[in-house]
Write a protein that holds these residues in place. Structure first.
Motif, PDB file in Angstrom:
ATOM      1  N   LEU A  47       6.518  40.165-125.744  1.00 41.86           N
ATOM      2  CA  LEU A  47       6.431  38.308-125.876  1.00 41.86           C
ATOM      3  C   LEU A  47       5.820  38.113-124.204  1.00 41.86           C
ATOM      4  O   LEU A  47       5.282  37.786-124.322  1.00 41.86           O
ATOM      5  CB  LEU A  47       7.855  38.075-125.375  1.00 41.86           C
ATOM      6  N   LEU A  48       6.103  38.805-122.950  1.00 41.73           N
ATOM      7  CA  LEU A  48       5.857  38.208-121.652  1.00 41.73           C
ATOM      8  C   LEU A  48       4.118  38.464-122.324  1.00 41.73           C
ATOM      9  O   LEU A  48       3.292  37.705-121.450  1.00 41.73           O
ATOM     10  CB  LEU A  48       5.845  39.002-120.857  1.00 41.73           C
ATOM     11  N   LEU A  49       3.794  39.951-122.423  1.00 43.41           N
ATOM     12  CA  LEU A  49       2.130  39.685-122.639  1.00 43.41           C
ATOM     13  C   LEU A  49       1.317  39.430-123.002  1.00 43.41           C
ATOM     14  O   LEU A  49       0.042  38.410-123.106  1.00 43.41           O
ATOM     15  CB  LEU A  49       2.015  41.229-122.717  1.00 43.41           C
ATOM     16  N   ASP A  50       1.759  38.949-124.972  1.00 40.83           N
ATOM     17  CA  ASP A  50       1.071  37.857-125.574  1.00 40.83           C
ATOM     18  C   ASP A  50       0.610  36.379-125.211  1.00 40.83           C
ATOM     19  O   ASP A  50      -0.052  36.038-125.318  1.00 40.83           O
ATOM     20  CB  ASP A  50       1.764  37.797-126.909  1.00 40.83           C
ATOM     21  N   ASP A  51       2.468  36.019-124.504  1.00 43.73           N
ATOM     22  CA  ASP A  51       2.342  34.504-124.067  1.00 43.73           C
ATOM     23  C   ASP A  51       1.251  33.979-123.008  1.00 43.73           C
ATOM     24  O   ASP A  51       0.100  33.667-122.364  1.00 43.73           O
ATOM     25  CB  ASP A  51       3.345  34.250-123.071  1.00 43.73           C
ATOM     26  N   TYR A  52       1.120  35.538-121.621  1.00 47.72           N
ATOM     27  CA  TYR A  52      -0.276  35.813-120.488  1.00 47.72           C
ATOM     28  C   TYR A  52      -1.384  35.889-121.379  1.00 47.72           C
ATOM     29  O   TYR A  52      -1.879  35.157-120.409  1.00 47.72           O
ATOM     30  CB  TYR A  52       0.360  37.554-120.016  1.00 47.72           C
ATOM     31  N   LEU A  53      -1.257  36.618-122.454  1.00 47.69           N
ATOM     32  CA  LEU A  53      -3.179  36.467-122.699  1.00 47.69           C
ATOM     33  C   LEU A  53      -3.211  35.398-123.507  1.00 47.69           C
ATOM     34  O   LEU A  53      -4.591  34.832-122.854  1.00 47.69           O
ATOM     35  CB  LEU A  53      -3.164  37.687-123.892  1.00 47.69           C
ATOM     36  N   ALA A  54      -2.454  34.330-123.531  1.00 45.34           N
ATOM     37  CA  ALA A  54      -3.114  33.418-124.898  1.00 45.34           C
ATOM     38  C   ALA A  54      -3.148  32.018-123.440  1.00 45.34           C
ATOM     39  O   ALA A  54      -4.536  31.724-123.822  1.00 45.34           O
ATOM     40  CB  ALA A  54      -1.752  32.654-125.425  1.00 45.34           C
ATOM     41  N   THR A  55      -2.442  32.076-122.278  1.00 43.45           N
ATOM     42  CA  THR A  55      -2.078  31.304-121.148  1.00 43.45           C
ATOM     43  C   THR A  55      -3.934  31.581-120.426  1.00 43.45           C
ATOM     44  O   THR A  55      -4.773  30.663-119.994  1.00 43.45           O
ATOM     45  CB  THR A  55      -1.323  31.022-120.481  1.00 43.45           C
ATOM     46  N   ARG A  81      -5.010  30.412-110.696  1.00 45.53           N
ATOM     47  CA  ARG A  81      -4.393  30.233-111.318  1.00 45.53           C
ATOM     48  C   ARG A  81      -4.303  31.520-112.281  1.00 45.53           C
ATOM     49  O   ARG A  81      -3.072  32.364-112.860  1.00 45.53           O
ATOM     50  CB  ARG A  81      -4.329  29.200-112.951  1.00 45.53           C
ATOM     51  N   ILE A  82      -5.192  31.763-112.298  1.00 42.84           N
ATOM     52  CA  ILE A  82      -5.648  33.324-113.567  1.00 42.84           C
ATOM     53  C   ILE A  82      -5.307  34.433-111.923  1.00 42.84           C
ATOM     54  O   ILE A  82      -4.664  35.266-112.634  1.00 42.84           O
ATOM     55  CB  ILE A  82      -7.285  33.066-113.619  1.00 42.84           C
ATOM     56  N   LYS A  83      -5.580  34.299-110.915  1.00 40.78           N
ATOM     57  CA  LYS A  83      -5.697  35.277-110.225  1.00 40.78           C
ATOM     58  C   LYS A  83      -3.859  35.588-110.004  1.00 40.78           C
ATOM     59  O   LYS A  83      -3.596  36.643-110.282  1.00 40.78           O
ATOM     60  CB  LYS A  83      -6.077  35.025-109.122  1.00 40.78           C
ATOM     61  N   GLY A  84      -2.934  34.793-110.225  1.00 36.50           N
ATOM     62  CA  GLY A  84      -1.386  34.527-110.448  1.00 36.50           C
ATOM     63  C   GLY A  84      -1.224  34.872-111.041  1.00 36.50           C
ATOM     64  O   GLY A  84      -0.067  35.870-110.523  1.00 36.50           O
ATOM     65  N   ALA A  85      -1.094  34.507-112.407  1.00 40.07           N
ATOM     66  CA  ALA A  85      -1.258  35.014-113.170  1.00 40.07           C
ATOM     67  C   ALA A  85      -0.707  36.410-113.515  1.00 40.07           C
ATOM     68  O   ALA A  85       0.097  37.349-114.003  1.00 40.07           O
ATOM     69  CB  ALA A  85      -1.190  34.711-114.191  1.00 40.07           C
ATOM     70  N   ALA A  86      -2.393  37.312-113.372  1.00 37.81           N
ATOM     71  CA  ALA A  86      -2.796  38.462-113.067  1.00 37.81           C
ATOM     72  C   ALA A  86      -1.124  39.463-112.622  1.00 37.81           C
ATOM     73  O   ALA A  86      -0.582  40.158-112.662  1.00 37.81           O
ATOM     74  CB  ALA A  86      -3.680  38.191-113.444  1.00 37.81           C
ATOM     75  N   LEU A  87      -1.530  39.132-111.153  1.00 38.19           N
ATOM     76  CA  LEU A  87      -0.124  40.141-109.969  1.00 38.19           C
ATOM     77  C   LEU A  87       1.159  39.914-110.818  1.00 38.19           C
ATOM     78  O   LEU A  87       1.454  40.746-110.443  1.00 38.19           O
ATOM     79  CB  LEU A  87      -0.103  38.874-108.804  1.00 38.19           C
ATOM     80  N   LEU A  88       1.499  38.548-111.279  1.00 37.19           N
ATOM     81  CA  LEU A  88       2.787  39.061-111.741  1.00 37.19           C
ATOM     82  C   LEU A  88       3.027  39.538-113.002  1.00 37.19           C
ATOM     83  O   LEU A  88       4.662  40.258-113.699  1.00 37.19           O
ATOM     84  CB  LEU A  88       3.576  36.967-112.288  1.00 37.19           C
ATOM     85  N   GLU A  93      -6.672  44.184-112.013  1.00 37.70           N
ATOM     86  CA  GLU A  93      -8.060  44.412-111.825  1.00 37.70           C
ATOM     87  C   GLU A  93      -8.512  43.246-111.953  1.00 37.70           C
ATOM     88  O   GLU A  93      -9.514  42.131-111.465  1.00 37.70           O
ATOM     89  CB  GLU A  93      -8.977  45.398-112.991  1.00 37.70           C
ATOM     90  N   LEU A  94      -7.772  41.936-112.878  1.00 38.54           N
ATOM     91  CA  LEU A  94      -7.437  40.737-113.323  1.00 38.54           C
ATOM     92  C   LEU A  94      -7.975  39.646-112.100  1.00 38.54           C
ATOM     93  O   LEU A  94      -8.479  38.905-112.037  1.00 38.54           O
ATOM     94  CB  LEU A  94      -7.472  40.652-114.860  1.00 38.54           C
ATOM     95  N   ALA A  95      -7.054  40.528-111.873  1.00 34.64           N
ATOM     96  CA  ALA A  95      -6.476  39.728-110.469  1.00 34.64           C
ATOM     97  C   ALA A  95      -7.724  39.877-109.375  1.00 34.64           C
ATOM     98  O   ALA A  95      -8.115  38.859-108.877  1.00 34.64           O
ATOM     99  CB  ALA A  95      -4.981  39.968-109.345  1.00 34.64           C
ATOM    100  N   LYS A  96      -8.418  40.874-109.294  1.00 31.48           N
ATOM    101  CA  LYS A  96      -9.196  41.234-107.748  1.00 31.48           C
ATOM    102  C   LYS A  96     -10.342  40.991-108.629  1.00 31.48           C
ATOM    103  O   LYS A  96     -10.834  40.088-107.654  1.00 31.48           O
ATOM    104  CB  LYS A  96      -8.988  42.670-107.559  1.00 31.48           C
ATOM    105  N   ALA A  97     -10.612  40.884-109.750  1.00 34.97           N
ATOM    106  CA  ALA A  97     -12.317  39.553-109.729  1.00 34.97           C
ATOM    107  C   ALA A  97     -11.435  38.337-109.853  1.00 34.97           C
ATOM    108  O   ALA A  97     -12.558  37.421-109.643  1.00 34.97           O
ATOM    109  CB  ALA A  97     -12.269  39.985-111.554  1.00 34.97           C
ATOM    110  N   ALA A  98     -10.798  37.888-110.469  1.00 31.62           N
ATOM    111  CA  ALA A  98     -10.484  36.691-110.255  1.00 31.62           C
ATOM    112  C   ALA A  98     -10.252  35.864-108.715  1.00 31.62           C
ATOM    113  O   ALA A  98     -10.664  34.600-108.523  1.00 31.62           O
ATOM    114  CB  ALA A  98      -8.644  35.949-110.839  1.00 31.62           C
ATOM    115  N   ALA A  99     -10.130  36.793-107.623  1.00 28.68           N
ATOM    116  CA  ALA A  99      -9.371  36.435-106.387  1.00 28.68           C
ATOM    117  C   ALA A  99     -11.249  36.083-105.377  1.00 28.68           C
ATOM    118  O   ALA A  99     -11.642  35.309-105.267  1.00 28.68           O
ATOM    119  CB  ALA A  99      -9.143  37.137-105.482  1.00 28.68           C
ATOM    120  N   ALA A 100     -11.975  36.915-105.991  1.00 25.69           N
ATOM    121  CA  ALA A 100     -13.238  37.165-106.132  1.00 25.69           C
ATOM    122  C   ALA A 100     -13.834  35.754-106.335  1.00 25.69           C
ATOM    123  O   ALA A 100     -15.151  34.981-105.760  1.00 25.69           O
ATOM    124  CB  ALA A 100     -14.421  38.458-106.573  1.00 25.69           C
ATOM    125  N   LEU A 101     -13.865  35.274-107.993  1.00 27.47           N
ATOM    126  CA  LEU A 101     -14.574  34.100-108.155  1.00 27.47           C
ATOM    127  C   LEU A 101     -13.828  33.008-107.680  1.00 27.47           C
ATOM    128  O   LEU A 101     -14.276  31.789-106.888  1.00 27.47           O
ATOM    129  CB  LEU A 101     -13.570  34.465-109.270  1.00 27.47           C
TER     130      LEU A 101
END
Length: 135
Positions: A47-55, A81-88, A93-101
């Motif tokens: 449930l959390l991952l489905d919500d996370y991916l949509a957001t 926002r993408i970085k923070g949610a990815a960390l949660l 990998e997504l958090a690191k990519a978003a941090a660079a962006l």
């Protein structure tokens, strides 16, 4: 709880500095992060991952619009926002990519932002594929 907050803070520091969040580089998904929130419950995890991916898809779309409009402030906010949610959820990998962006957007480095936005797209796709394999 404090242990979870400390772990997230440590992961955030690793991402912000460009350091690997663990001994592996480019960890796509660290299930232990999400398991700490869900107690390992597979239904809650899904449930959390489905919500996370949509957001995240919505946040990424907004970030692309900001980049296309040359709005560095909104691009940086979206990437943050993408970085923070990815960390949660443990999408390291997504958090690191978003941090660079986020960094490129704050520096108004539009050439780099284009490349880094593509990296965020690719990291999100790798995460989706990884999650499908382990579902």
């Amino acid at each position: 709880n404090l242990a979870d907050t400390t772990a997230i803070s440590n992961q955030s520091a690793a991402v912000d500095t460009g350091a690997a969040p663990s001994s592996q580089s480019a960890v796509v998904f660290d299930a232990s992060v999400l398991d700490a929130m869900t107690g390992g419950d597979p239904t809650q995890r899904r449930l959390l991952l489905d919500d996370y991916l949509a957001t995240t898809a919505s946040d990424l779309q907004a970030a692309h619009k900001a980049r296309a409009a040359g709005d560095g402030v909104q691009l940086a906010r979206g990437a943050h926002r993408i970085k923070g949610a990815a960390l949660l959820v443990g999408a390291m990998e997504l958090a690191k990519a978003a941090a660079a962006l986020e960094s490129a957007a704050r520096a108004a480095d539009w050439q780099q932002a284009s490349t880094l936005a593509a990296n965020v797209d690719a990291a999100l796709e790798r995460l989706r594929l990884h999650l499908e394999r382990i579902a």
